[in-house]
Design an enzyme around this catalytic site. Sequence first.
Site, PDB file in Angstrom:
ATOM      1  N   HIS A  14       0.845  -1.188   0.000  1.00 56.24           N
ATOM      2  CA  HIS A  14       0.000   0.000   0.000  1.00 56.24           C
ATOM      3  C   HIS A  14       0.884   1.243   0.000  1.00 56.24           C
ATOM      4  CE1 HIS A  14      -3.605  -2.376   1.759  1.00 56.24           C
ATOM      5  NE2 HIS A  14      -3.595  -2.402   0.446  1.00 56.24           N
ATOM      6  N   GLY A  61      -3.702  -2.090  -7.376  1.00 51.35           N
ATOM      7  CA  GLY A  61      -4.612  -2.864  -6.521  1.00 51.35           C
ATOM      8  C   GLY A  61      -6.073  -2.487  -6.682  1.00 51.35           C
ATOM      9  N   ASP A  66      -4.923  -6.703  -7.250  1.00 51.30           N
ATOM     10  CA  ASP A  66      -5.019  -7.701  -6.172  1.00 51.30           C
ATOM     11  C   ASP A  66      -5.728  -8.946  -6.684  1.00 51.30           C
ATOM     12  OD1 ASP A  66      -3.820  -5.893  -4.435  1.00 51.30           O
ATOM     13  OD2 ASP A  66      -5.718  -5.188  -3.610  1.00 51.30           O
ATOM     14  N   ASP A  86      -1.264  -1.608   4.818  1.00 54.53           N
ATOM     15  CA  ASP A  86      -1.330  -0.562   5.837  1.00 54.53           C
ATOM     16  C   ASP A  86      -2.591  -0.758   6.673  1.00 54.53           C
ATOM     17  OD1 ASP A  86      -1.269   1.681   7.391  1.00 54.53           O
ATOM     18  OD2 ASP A  86      -1.387   3.105   5.729  1.00 54.53           O
ATOM     19  N   HIS A  93     -10.323  -0.248  -1.686  1.00 56.21           N
ATOM     20  CA  HIS A  93     -10.531  -1.594  -2.220  1.00 56.21           C
ATOM     21  C   HIS A  93     -10.327  -2.642  -1.129  1.00 56.21           C
ATOM     22  CE1 HIS A  93      -6.245  -0.975  -2.313  1.00 56.21           C
ATOM     23  NE2 HIS A  93      -6.020  -2.220  -2.667  1.00 56.21           N
ATOM     24  N   ASP A  96     -11.099  -6.218  -1.823  1.00 53.75           N
ATOM     25  CA  ASP A  96     -10.110  -6.915  -2.657  1.00 53.75           C
ATOM     26  C   ASP A  96      -8.921  -7.365  -1.826  1.00 53.75           C
ATOM     27  OD1 ASP A  96     -11.673  -6.437  -4.898  1.00 53.75           O
ATOM     28  OD2 ASP A  96     -10.606  -4.598  -5.420  1.00 53.75           O
ATOM     29  N   ARG A 102      -7.440 -13.919   1.865  1.00 51.97           N
ATOM     30  CA  ARG A 102      -8.235 -15.133   2.035  1.00 51.97           C
ATOM     31  C   ARG A 102      -7.800 -16.219   1.051  1.00 51.97           C
ATOM     32  NH1 ARG A 102     -12.022 -17.683  -0.491  1.00 51.97           N
ATOM     33  NH2 ARG A 102     -13.499 -18.975   0.612  1.00 51.97           N
TER      34      ARG A 102
END
Length: 176
Positions: A14, A61, A66, A86, A93, A96, A102
């Site tokens: 980030h 991203g 992402d 961060d 997002h 995302d 995950r």
Amino acid sequence: MTSPRPKHIALVAHDDRKGDLLEWAGYNRDVLAGHVLYATGTTGRLLGARLDLPVTCFQSGPLGGDQQIGALIAAGDLDMLVFFWDPMSPQPHDSDVKALVRIAVVWDIPIACNRTSADYLITSPLLRQARRARRRPAQRHPRLNSRPPSTQDRPPGTTRAGAIAAAGAAGVLRGK
């Protein structure tokens, strides 16, 4: 010394963490040089310039980068994710970001979220071992592709709470 076959490593950061990732990657340039590198948007361009190494750059991203890295994971084409995110700043997002973390967990991809964890991964003896074949997540997590056993005997659409309420009304839960 690098692995017999290069690892496929994604590097993501980030905005407020890009400096940390660039510094970390610069320090570990010689190790990273033996691997295939991927990155999102600006991070990838900065890494390519700083490291003077080839970096496959995806979208930014928020514009789908992402998700593109998540697709690599789902295809079994990524071995490690270094994601300096961060936690103190809201991300437009955020869904995302959560989806990427995950999918990495579901597919058993090691994730480094800060310099210390990235140092552990990059110096691990496992980095020098041959790439292992990825198994589909369902082979490790059967419940991802089937309903839990507690729902298999109920009619479709019946909730657990409904089944408990019906059992209680029938006196099953009171031992009658």
